[in-house]
Design a protein around this motif. Structure first.
Motif, short mmCIF file in Angstrom:
data_model
loop_
_atom_site.label_atom_id
_atom_site.label_comp_id
_atom_site.label_asym_id
_atom_site.label_seq_id
_atom_site.Cartn_x
_atom_site.Cartn_y
_atom_site.Cartn_z
N UNK A 106 1.16 1.84 12.44
CA UNK A 106 0.77 1.45 11.09
C UNK A 106 0.38 2.64 10.22
N UNK A 107 -0.05 3.72 10.85
CA UNK A 107 -0.47 4.90 10.09
C UNK A 107 0.71 5.66 9.50
N UNK A 108 1.92 5.37 9.99
CA UNK A 108 3.11 6.05 9.50
C UNK A 108 3.93 5.18 8.55
N UNK A 109 3.42 4.01 8.23
CA UNK A 109 4.05 3.15 7.24
C UNK A 109 3.50 3.47 5.85
N UNK A 110 4.06 2.81 4.84
CA UNK A 110 3.43 2.85 3.52
C UNK A 110 2.05 2.18 3.66
N UNK A 111 1.01 2.81 3.17
CA UNK A 111 -0.33 2.24 3.35
C UNK A 111 -0.57 0.92 2.63
N UNK A 112 0.14 0.70 1.52
CA UNK A 112 0.01 -0.57 0.80
C UNK A 112 1.26 -0.77 -0.05
N UNK A 113 1.28 -1.86 -0.80
CA UNK A 113 2.47 -2.24 -1.55
C UNK A 113 2.85 -1.25 -2.64
N UNK A 114 1.88 -0.63 -3.29
CA UNK A 114 2.17 0.21 -4.44
C UNK A 114 3.04 1.40 -4.07
N UNK A 115 2.80 2.00 -2.91
CA UNK A 115 3.59 3.17 -2.49
C UNK A 115 5.02 2.79 -2.14
#
Length: 283
Positions: free
Chosen positions: A262-271
């Motif tokens: 999860x740390x290597x995904x986009x942290x939230x929708x905006x990114x």
């Protein structure tokens, strides 16, 4: 089970059962206290009653009420307890679930996938800005208002009306609280195939929603249901790029969305939305 014609909360007359699962039952109802008896959705939660469950229910109801300020999220009309059951009454979204469009074996174009992901992310930006995790992003929980006849649909672009995001999974956690007020995680909140590891372990993040949405994107491109995705036995990375012909930039975005860590995904929708906007404007 509530029967047709039953009155819930002194005003909501049940029309029919429209959904049933381990967490509760969902009914189409009519509000008898308003002119023309408008339709609404009544959700009956199945749970073991305790003070902690009531506290969680009230907290999540307040969250749903706040989120309902967004025009593409159902408005919460009421919440109450009756005969040891909790009920939510929400806006009825008259439309077509995306799972009726996104069928196994059906492939969508790169343009269609980018367009749909952007639509969903625009709603999720609002959700994530409120520090809320949906927990159950999947085609069944996305409804297009005022749709055409499903038999006439040839592509997502043919469907008219706003896309609406329904059925936030946090409320279902109320049903997993035992008599001592402890949360039981024997049943993961979410839909098989769309749940990342951290959510299955009871520790969802904002990026857990991004994972589920990325899975939807890959599903649309490949025509393969997520439970049938192939994985690399060593890395557990989803094997899908060899099944489609798309720009590597989109493939990279999707791979980042569905990263196991999860740390290597986009942290939230905006990114994630920012990268898709750049891709969409680049042709």
């Amino acid at each position: 089970m509530v029967e047709a014609e039953d009155i819930i909360g002194g005003r909501y007359q049940i029309v029919k059962l429209i959904g049933k699962g381990g967490f509760g039952e969902t009914y189409l109802a009519e509000d008898q206290h308003l002119p023309d008896n408008p339709k609404c959705v009544v959700k009956k939660l199945i749970f073991r009653y305790c003070d902690k469950a009531r506290e969680l229910f009230e907290r999540e109801a307040k969250v749903l009420y706040r989120l309902g300020e967004h025009p593409q999220i159902p408005f919460l009309f009421a919440y109450f307890q009756e005969k040891q059951y909790f009920y939510l009454v929400q806006e009825f979204i008259d439309g077509l679930e995306l799972n009726k469009i996104i069928e196994e074996g059906k492939n969508f174009s790169e343009f269609q996938v980018i367009s749909l992901l952007r639509e969903i992310l625009e709603i999720l930006v609002f959700v994530h800005q409120n520090q809320i995790i949906h927990r159950d992003i999947n085609p069944k929980n996305l409804i297009r208002r005022h749709t055409l006849d499903p038999q006439l649909l040839e592509e997502v672009g043919d469907v008219k009306g706003d896309l609406c995001l329904i059925d936030f999974g946090a409320v279902k956690e109320v049903c997993q609280v035992d008599a001592q007020g402890q949360t039981q995680l024997t049943v993961a909140v979410g839909t098989p195939g769309y749940i990342p590891d951290e959510q299955a372990n009871g520790k969802p993040r904002l990026s857990s929603d991004i994972y589920a949405l990325g899975i939807m994107g890959i599903q649309m491109l490949t025509g393969v249901h997520p439970i049938n995705f192939q994985e690399d036995p060593d890395t557990r990375k989803i094997i899908w790029r060899n099944q489609v012909k798309i720009r590597p930039e989109l493939a990279n975005i999707l791979d980042k969305m569905v990263h196991n860590d999860w740390r290597k995904r986009y942290p939230s929708a905006i990114q994630a939305l920012e990268d898709l906007e750049i891709l969409a404007t680049s042709g």
